[in-house]
Design a protein around this motif. Structure first.
Motif, PDB file in Angstrom:
ATOM      1  N   GLN A  98       1.059  -1.394  -0.011  1.00 16.35           N
ATOM      2  CA  GLN A  98       0.161  -0.009   0.167  1.00 16.35           C
ATOM      3  C   GLN A  98       0.872   1.203  -0.159  1.00 16.35           C
ATOM      4  O   GLN A  98       2.097   1.646   0.463  1.00 16.35           O
ATOM      5  N   ILE A  99       0.305   2.136  -0.237  1.00 18.15           N
ATOM      6  CA  ILE A  99       1.437   3.128  -0.598  1.00 18.15           C
ATOM      7  C   ILE A  99      -0.185   4.695   0.169  1.00 18.15           C
ATOM      8  O   ILE A  99      -1.076   4.415  -0.291  1.00 18.15           O
ATOM      9  N   PHE A 100       0.587   5.012   1.100  1.00 20.32           N
ATOM     10  CA  PHE A 100      -0.228   5.672   1.682  1.00 20.32           C
ATOM     11  C   PHE A 100       0.451   7.528   1.628  1.00 20.32           C
ATOM     12  O   PHE A 100       1.589   8.316   1.209  1.00 20.32           O
ATOM     13  N   SER A 101      -0.757   8.442   1.623  1.00 18.67           N
ATOM     14  CA  SER A 101      -0.735  10.121   0.874  1.00 18.67           C
ATOM     15  C   SER A 101      -1.613  11.725   1.351  1.00 18.67           C
ATOM     16  O   SER A 101      -2.882  10.511   2.157  1.00 18.67           O
ATOM     17  N   ALA A 102      -0.858  12.528   1.810  1.00 20.68           N
ATOM     18  CA  ALA A 102      -1.563  13.467   2.117  1.00 20.68           C
ATOM     19  C   ALA A 102      -1.502  14.649   1.597  1.00 20.68           C
ATOM     20  O   ALA A 102      -0.658  14.744   0.972  1.00 20.68           O
TER      21      ALA A 102
END
Length: 232
Positions: free
Chosen positions: A209-213
């Motif tokens: 998974q990749i988390f982005s903000a």
């Protein structure tokens, strides 16, 4: 080149200010031991404690000097032996952590400010995100540029590398995309549309998974297998 210098030779004394009356009871050190009032005069309200230093630094505080502009990012290497710093002057400085904290290498190549740095898990690679719309991959051992990641249409604000498995890198940009890079390929492996400028990215521990903000005040989770937004 930069240099490190001591800014405080006091290696074991720290103080805490306290208001009010009394004998200073109630204050504690980090290890739970009570603080004792220093006898520095009837008006003094300072509490002091002597603590044994356990750091390998030459001094309690070291000032690293050399950058010609604002410093926007610093990262310590996984083994804790080196520090990388970057900023407005478009240069990356590598510093030794111990001894006099000498600057032992300067990495040049970006054409605009460096906004974020990230080390590979083994400390052999350094990744830099820049306002010049690129991310660069550096050999941290020999101080050489390995690869330039081009594809973003605006400032690259964030970069992160996978902790395990193949050498994967994700980047986030003001162009509203999160891009996935496989170092075995020449071009971007996939681009996720976050719709708003992205300010931070990170892989999950297993890199599935990749988390982005971003500036939309939302944290998004991208599935690496389906290449779709999993949740936000």
């Amino acid at each position: 080149k930069g240099r490190g210098r001591e800014t405080n030779n006091n290696n074991s004394l720290w103080t805490m200010k306290r208001g009010g009356d009394g004998d200073g009871s109630g204050g504690v050190q980090a290890d739970g031991q009570p603080l004792k009032r220093a006898k520095t005069g009837p008006e003094s309200q300072s509490l002091v404690a002597m603590r044994k230093r356990c750091s390998g630094l030459k001094s309690r505080i070291m000032l690293l000097e050399g950058h010609a502009g604002e410093v926007y990012t610093t990262r310590i290497s996984p083994l804790g032996e080196h520090v990388a710093s970057g900023g407005f002057d478009e240069s990356i400085f590598l510093w030794h952590v111990y001894g006099r904290c000498e600057n032992y290498c300067v990495l040049d190549g970006h054409k605009n400010a460096i906004l974020e740095l990230n080390w590979s898990t083994d400390g052999s690679r350094l990744y830099s995100a820049s306002a010049d719309k690129t991310c660069m991959v550096w050999d941290a051992t020999y101080g050489e540029r390995v690869k330039i990641l081009r594809g973003h249409e605006n400032h690259v604000n964030a970069v992160h590398s996978a902790r395990r498995g193949p050498e994967l890198v994700c980047t986030g940009s003001n162009d509203g995309t999160v891009k996935l890079w496989d170092m075995r390929q020449r071009r971007c492996a996939h681009s996720f549309d976050a719709q708003f400028p992205v300010t931070s990215v990170s892989f999950s521990d297993s890199a599935d998974q990749i988390f982005s903000a971003g500036i939309d005040n939302v944290i998004k989770v991208w599935d690496m297998r389906t290449k779709e937004l999993e949740r936000s």
